[in-house]
Design an enzyme around this catalytic site. Structure first.
Site, PDB file in Angstrom:
ATOM      1  N   GLY A  60       0.629  -1.311   0.079  1.00 21.66           N
ATOM      2  CA  GLY A  60      -0.065  -0.046   0.149  1.00 21.66           C
ATOM      3  C   GLY A  60       0.828   1.265   0.169  1.00 21.66           C
ATOM      4  O   GLY A  60       0.698   2.117  -0.864  1.00 21.66           O
ATOM      5  N   HIS A  61       1.758   1.431   0.874  1.00 23.57           N
ATOM      6  CA  HIS A  61       2.716   2.551   1.043  1.00 23.57           C
ATOM      7  C   HIS A  61       3.542   3.189  -0.105  1.00 23.57           C
ATOM      8  O   HIS A  61       3.789   4.039  -0.151  1.00 23.57           O
ATOM      9  CB  HIS A  61       3.358   2.409   2.335  1.00 23.57           C
ATOM     10  N   CYS A  93      16.659   0.409   2.894  1.00 25.74           N
ATOM     11  CA  CYS A  93      16.637  -0.585   3.942  1.00 25.74           C
ATOM     12  C   CYS A  93      17.984  -0.653   4.304  1.00 25.74           C
ATOM     13  O   CYS A  93      18.544  -1.352   5.182  1.00 25.74           O
ATOM     14  CB  CYS A  93      16.290  -1.676   3.144  1.00 25.74           C
TER      15      CYS A  93
HETATM   16  C1  LIG Z   1       9.099  -1.357  -0.550  1.00 28.97           C
HETATM   17  C2  LIG Z   1       9.342  -2.802  -1.166  1.00 28.97           C
HETATM   18  C3  LIG Z   1       9.091  -4.060  -0.607  1.00 28.97           C
HETATM   19  C4  LIG Z   1       8.464  -3.995   0.849  1.00 28.97           C
HETATM   20  O1  LIG Z   1       7.219  -3.334   0.946  1.00 28.97           O
HETATM   21  P1  LIG Z   1       6.721  -3.246   2.654  1.00 28.97           P
HETATM   22  O2  LIG Z   1       5.308  -2.904   2.436  1.00 28.97           O
HETATM   23  O3  LIG Z   1       7.528  -1.985   2.995  1.00 28.97           O
HETATM   24  O4  LIG Z   1       7.076  -4.496   3.488  1.00 28.97           O
HETATM   25  C5  LIG Z   1       9.421  -5.171  -1.240  1.00 28.97           C
HETATM   26  N1  LIG Z   1       9.830  -5.075  -2.553  1.00 28.97           N
HETATM   27  C6  LIG Z   1       9.861  -4.022  -3.115  1.00 28.97           C
HETATM   28  C7  LIG Z   1      10.247  -3.907  -4.569  1.00 28.97           C
HETATM   29  C8  LIG Z   1       9.914  -2.434  -2.509  1.00 28.97           C
HETATM   30  O5  LIG Z   1      10.031  -1.436  -3.233  1.00 28.97           O
END
Ligand SMILES: *Cc1c(COP(=O)(O)O)cnc(C)c1O
Length: 395
Positions: free
Chosen positions: A199-200, A324
């Protein structure tokens, strides 16, 4: 100071339309959707609508949608579903440029006796399809390849990959977190078994996401407990988040055209301006197949963290490497996998735009960043991008 937010691959602002849709579920509509009473039952209707909206955006059936806590959970759930449903298959295939949600899950499985093939990438971050074909084995449980990379914006040929892998009878998962709202996805046409989204990254809140699980694909719940999500994902539903995600997916589907025209034009303006005004830059990634909102650019002989600090004083948010891994000064493993030269890898900055990005914001960066780079190069032992003498210390 006004914030210039160019870090949308790390997270996005919640769209006003999404927030509006969510608010009642933190106020009057607080019932538990599993309750017998009408008060809870009315919430269930909104969950069903969110599922319909998500299914429509992915061109799949609502029963193929499972709401999760985000992209990380979807990646974990898909990988564990594939390995736990095929206990005799002990091999996985992925790439060296996946998100940690996939890479660290694969590493965990290696510690449990699984073998993992990490496909290499070339200098543009591309995966070779023949190498993928050759990596498949009779005991391959799953192939997991991201649809687009969060750091470079590279789009991978998941259609061709999944077709080839499915022909060999192997399960396929794709981390599509970065492509929702940027590419038109149809699960009727894309033969993947599992897909994860968050979602975010699409203007819904943090802590909610969804996965697509094809009807025929084996599934084992990753989170055990109650019967929610048709017994596939336990825990009382994040009702506000799910309703927000449903709305965000609807908006994202409508946003694809703008992302690929207006947002792409702003990204190109930024890229062209920076490569024109600053010497010794390098675009990281595959410009032939890249998300419309992403620019990953290296400035030779400059530290990315120093650039970010100076941009920060202007209110400009960007990123070096992935969020990350920031906090440690290890260069991005994605850029290292691509063999980005040592002189460039430390000076890489990712700008990621969104539908809220304006030309004024891009121009703010264009007005200030060339001067920032010059200043930093003046301070650097190799100044002005001069080649270091053979005896000079490498940093
Ligand atoms: C941000 C991201 C995730 C992780 O998603 P979250 O909702 O933050 O756990 C996984 N894969 C990719 C490619 C992302 O950019």
């Amino acid at each position: 100071m006004k914030v210039t937010y160019l870090d949308n691959n790390a997270t996005t602002r919640v769209a006003p339309e999404v927030m509006e849709e969510m608010l009642p579920f933190m106020d009057t509509l607080y019932g538990n959707p599993s309750s017998m009473h009408t008060f809870g039952g009315q919430v269930q209707k909104h969950l069903a609508q969110a599922r319909e909206r998500a299914a429509q955006a992915l061109d799949c059936s609502p029963e193929e949608i499972i709401f999760t806590s985000g992209g990380t959970e979807g990646d974990n759930a898909a990988i564990f579903a594939a390995v736990n449903s095929q206990p005799d298959k002990r091999h996985l295939v992925t790439t060296r440029v996946e998100h940690p949600a996939v890479l660290n899950t694969c590493k965990y499985l290696e510690g449990r006796g699984y073998e993992v093939t990490y496909l290499p990438v070339d200098g543009y971050g591309r995966v070779n399809l023949d190498q993928l074909r050759e990596s498949l084995r009779p005991d391959t449980a799953l192939v997991s390849v991201m649809y687009a990379n969060n750091e470079t914006g590279n789009i991978y040929p998941v259609q061709a990959m999944a077709e080839m892998v499915k022909e060999r009878g192997v399960l396929f998962h794709t981390d599509a977190v970065q492509v929702i709202g940027k590419l038109d996805l149809s699960m009727q046409k894309l033969p993947v078994d599992y897909l994860a989204l968050s979602g975010h990254k699409i203007h819904a809140p943090k802590g909610v996401g969804a996965m697509f699980v094809r009807k025929k694909a084996p599934f084992r719940p990753f989170i055990l407990g109650g019967h929610q999500e048709n017994g596939r994902r336990a825990g009382t539903e994040n009702t506000a988040g799910i309703v927000g995600l449903g709305r965000a997916m609807q908006l994202a589907a409508m946003d694809i055209a703008e992302e690929n025209t207006r947002v792409a034009a702003l990204r190109d303006r930024l890229e062209q301006g920076l490569t024109r005004e600053v010497e010794q830059t390098r675009i990281n990634g595959d410009r032939e197949s890249r998300l419309p909102n992403t620019l990953n650019i290296s400035f030779k002989y400059v530290e990315g963290e120093a650039i970010l600090l100076m941009l920060d004083t202007l209110g400009v948010c960007a990123s070096s490497g992935s969020a990350c891994t920031s906090g440690n000064l290890e260069p991005s493993s994605v850029l290292r996998a691509m063999g980005v030269p040592f002189t460039h890898v430390h000076g890489s900055i990712r700008f990621s735009l969104s539908r809220y990005t304006t030309q004024e914001e891009v121009d703010l960066v264009l007005d200030h960043l060339p001067g920032i780079i010059n200043k930093l190069r003046d301070m650097s032992p190799f100044g002005q991008g001069r080649e270091p003498a053979a005896s000079a210390p490498r940093y």
